[in-house]
Design an enzyme around this catalytic site. Sequence first.
Site, PDB file in Angstrom:
ATOM      1  N   LYS A  43       4.469  71.845   1.947  1.00 58.25           N
ATOM      2  CA  LYS A  43       4.863  72.314   3.276  1.00 58.25           C
ATOM      3  C   LYS A  43       4.125  73.600   3.543  1.00 58.25           C
ATOM      4  CE  LYS A  43       9.316  70.504   4.646  1.00 58.25           C
ATOM      5  NZ  LYS A  43      10.705  70.875   4.957  1.00 58.25           N
ATOM      6  N   ARG A  92      24.767  68.995  11.944  1.00 56.03           N
ATOM      7  CA  ARG A  92      25.044  69.695  13.199  1.00 56.03           C
ATOM      8  C   ARG A  92      25.415  68.735  14.311  1.00 56.03           C
ATOM      9  NH1 ARG A  92      19.247  72.258  12.736  1.00 56.03           N
ATOM     10  NH2 ARG A  92      19.063  70.082  12.124  1.00 56.03           N
TER      11      ARG A  92
HETATM   12  O1  PNS Z   1      16.118  72.241   4.701  1.00 57.36           O
HETATM   13  P1  PNS Z   1      15.553  70.871   4.579  1.00 57.36           P
HETATM   14  O2  PNS Z   1      14.037  70.923   4.706  1.00 57.36           O
HETATM   15  O3  PNS Z   1      16.202  69.878   5.503  1.00 57.36           O
HETATM   16  O4  PNS Z   1      15.869  70.368   3.067  1.00 57.36           O
HETATM   17  C1  PNS Z   1      15.436  69.115   2.619  1.00 57.36           C
HETATM   18  C2  PNS Z   1      15.626  69.001   1.098  1.00 57.36           C
HETATM   19  C3  PNS Z   1      15.005  70.174   0.368  1.00 57.36           C
HETATM   20  C4  PNS Z   1      17.099  68.957   0.784  1.00 57.36           C
HETATM   21  C5  PNS Z   1      14.970  67.650   0.660  1.00 57.36           C
HETATM   22  O5  PNS Z   1      13.677  67.582   1.139  1.00 57.36           O
HETATM   23  C6  PNS Z   1      14.948  67.484  -0.851  1.00 57.36           C
HETATM   24  O6  PNS Z   1      15.957  67.230  -1.459  1.00 57.36           O
HETATM   25  N1  PNS Z   1      13.742  67.662  -1.450  1.00 57.36           N
HETATM   26  C7  PNS Z   1      13.539  67.643  -2.891  1.00 57.36           C
HETATM   27  C8  PNS Z   1      12.834  66.355  -3.334  1.00 57.36           C
HETATM   28  C9  PNS Z   1      13.818  65.208  -3.392  1.00 57.36           C
HETATM   29  O7  PNS Z   1      14.798  65.224  -4.106  1.00 57.36           O
HETATM   30  N2  PNS Z   1      13.524  64.171  -2.595  1.00 57.36           N
HETATM   31  C10 PNS Z   1      14.354  62.976  -2.487  1.00 57.36           C
HETATM   32  C11 PNS Z   1      15.448  63.222  -1.478  1.00 57.36           C
HETATM   33  S1  PNS Z   1      16.402  61.777  -1.235  1.00 57.36           S
END
Ligand code: PNS
Length: 186
Positions: A43, A92
Amino acid sequence: MKRIKAIYPGSFDPPTNGHLDLIARGSKIFDELVVALLRNPEKDPLFSLADRRKMLEAMTADFDNVSVDTFDGLTVDYALRVEARVILRGIRAISDYEYELQMALMNRKLQPGLETVFMMPAEKYSYLSSRLVREVAQLGGSINCLVPEIVGQKLREKIDVAHKFGASPAPSEAEAKTKKQKRRPK
Ligand code: PNS
């Protein structure tokens, strides 16, 4: 009685009052809450990981049972590593639900012993997102009441630097590194 530890994972770029509202709610129902900041070099964040961590630590300093940590890889693996049983996420509006449901079910598939708990922030934050805060701040709009003071201050610093140099806001550490690499002659 079992103590319940939860993680609240996210990008927090930047953390908002909506995040803080959820942390406050989570800290009331879980014995321990870890705000887990994703280290995701893919990102292109506005704030470096170190800045985001500092802001989150300052915002949560008054909560005895809340800590801040960073992680990479799968959220479920991190949750197991820190012995958390719950993943806390905020919803939300209905529009959040589809993505959150998908993520929660995938996490359940990966790690059936973990539960995702959804909480709603206060209504007044239901339209608030980090993306909109970044956009409004970068275009000169007021972000008062949308983010904690420390975050507002950091955003203003970024924007002042950008104005001084007549460019987009100062790059985060990751951005600066990528830009340097791109400029390297072949
Ligand atoms: O604040 P965000 O960007 O909505 O958070 C998203 C987050 C960090 C919770 C999600 O992208 C995540 O869990 N990423 C880590 C990698 C992972 O576990 N991916 C599979 C998710 S099902």
